[in-house]
Scaffold this active site. Structure first.
Site, PDB file in Angstrom:
ATOM      1  CG  HIS A 129      -2.056  -0.797   1.319  1.00 40.28           C
ATOM      2  ND1 HIS A 129      -2.425  -1.513   2.438  1.00 40.28           N
ATOM      3  CD2 HIS A 129      -3.016  -1.031   0.378  1.00 40.28           C
ATOM      4  CE1 HIS A 129      -3.556  -2.165   2.182  1.00 40.28           C
ATOM      5  NE2 HIS A 129      -3.932  -1.895   0.950  1.00 40.28           N
ATOM      6  CB  CYS A 157      -2.490   0.657   8.699  1.00 46.64           C
ATOM      7  SG  CYS A 157      -1.111   0.493   7.605  1.00 46.64           S
TER       8      CYS A 157
HETATM    9  N1  ARG Z   1      -3.655  -7.155   6.722  1.00 49.66           N
HETATM   10  C1  ARG Z   1      -4.079  -5.944   6.084  1.00 49.66           C
HETATM   11  C2  ARG Z   1      -4.066  -6.144   4.572  1.00 49.66           C
HETATM   12  O1  ARG Z   1      -3.234  -6.855   4.081  1.00 49.66           O
HETATM   13  C3  ARG Z   1      -3.208  -4.796   6.502  1.00 49.66           C
HETATM   14  C4  ARG Z   1      -3.655  -3.472   5.972  1.00 49.66           C
HETATM   15  C5  ARG Z   1      -2.729  -2.353   6.284  1.00 49.66           C
HETATM   16  N2  ARG Z   1      -3.293  -1.115   5.909  1.00 49.66           N
HETATM   17  C6  ARG Z   1      -2.667  -0.128   5.297  1.00 49.66           C
HETATM   18  N3  ARG Z   1      -3.297   0.984   5.093  1.00 49.66           N
HETATM   19  N4  ARG Z   1      -1.449  -0.243   4.828  1.00 49.66           N
HETATM   20  O2  ARG Z   1      -4.869  -5.615   3.861  1.00 49.66           O
END
Ligand code: ARG
Length: 268
Positions: free
Chosen positions: A158, A252
């Site tokens: 992300h 996050c």
């Molecule tokens: N386990 C989640 C996923 O893989 C973690 C999300 C983390 N969020 C972020 N905004 N980077 O989607």
């Protein structure tokens, strides 16, 4: 924010997650509480989303939506494991006065996890979780300039794991998460870039919550903190290891509703 009552590693959708490396629930609750308290101490007003059993990643509210001037573009998750979160985010936003835009069709988009404003430009990460097509559509719908940036490193899936706007013209980034084009574009458009080392990138240094000049990250980001202090910011460290197990950290776990600090449209 969403409390971690039902948080855990129940599937693997990024390289950080391993169902054999489970969360210590007590530790996760205390880390989440410490972040929640810290944000409030620094002046943030925090609203909560009710946790839901069976949706372990609902805690990562950054992915809920992209917020722009009271409008919300709700996520369309790439992985079926997270698609069940969409109605909860949609319902919360609609019942708290946000204009929820029509869902994006046939494309994936993971909210502010992949789309962050710096000044009046939306920096949008694509390939791992969000599609470039979704980003173009969002640009048209909101009438904003979008700079799509390809994410090339699976651990930085992300854009909020490798890029963090601090103020207009200033951001933190981890260069290796982007391709040559992405690095060049960021260097050209954002005059003051703070580079994070590989070690601190892996501590989620870029996944920072910015409140005015206060910057909150996971522990173990000392070089970044020293650099931020030199630039007139006040860095804060709070342990986030239980959330790193799922591939997330401080940023996050939050969705900024009144405009990220560096967003030109930010509400007073
Ligand atoms: N386990 C989640 C996923 O893989 C973690 C999300 C983390 N969020 C972020 N905004 N980077 O989607």
């Amino acid at each position: 924010m969403c409390p971690p009552d039902h948080y855990g590693i129940e599937y693997e959708i990024n390289p950080w997650m391993n169902t054999k490396r489970q969360v210590d629930h007590t530790a996760a609750v205390s880390q989440w509480n410490a972040l929640h308290t810290k944000l409030q101490d620094l002046g943030a007003r925090v609203s909560l989303l009710q946790p839901t059993q069976g949706l372990p990643d609902l805690v990562f509210t950054a992915n809920a939506a992209l917020i722009y001037r009271g409008q919300a573009v709700v996520a369309r998750f790439k992985h079926p494991q997270r698609q069940g979160e969409e109605p909860y985010f949609r319902k919360w936003l609609a019942s708290h006065g946000y204009t929820v835009l029509d869902p994006l069709q046939d494309t994936s988009f993971e909210g502010s996890g992949d789309a962050l404003f710096c000044d009046d430009t939306l920096y949008a990460g694509y390939r791992m979780r969000s599609d470039a097509k979704a980003m173009q559509e969002i640009g048209v719908r909101l009438g904003v300039r979008v700079i799509p940036l390809e994410l090339v490193h699976p651990e930085y899936y992300h854009i909020d794991t490798c890029f963090c706007p601090l103020a207009i013209g200033e951001a933190i980034y981890y260069p290796d998460a982007f391709d040559e084009y992405g690095r060049t574009v960021l260097q050209e458009l954002i005059p003051k870039l703070v580079t994070v080392s590989p070690d601190e990138a892996a501590r989620f240094a870029c996944n920072a919550v910015v409140l005015g000049r206060q910057v909150i990250t996971n522990t173990g980001c000392d070089q970044l903190h020293a650099e931020l202090a030199k630039r007139g910011y006040q860095p804060h460290a709070t342990p986030m290891d239980e959330f790193v197990k799922a591939g997330g950290s401080a940023k996050c776990l939050t969705l900024r509703l009144d405009g990220e600090e560096a967003a030109a449209w930010k509400q007073a």
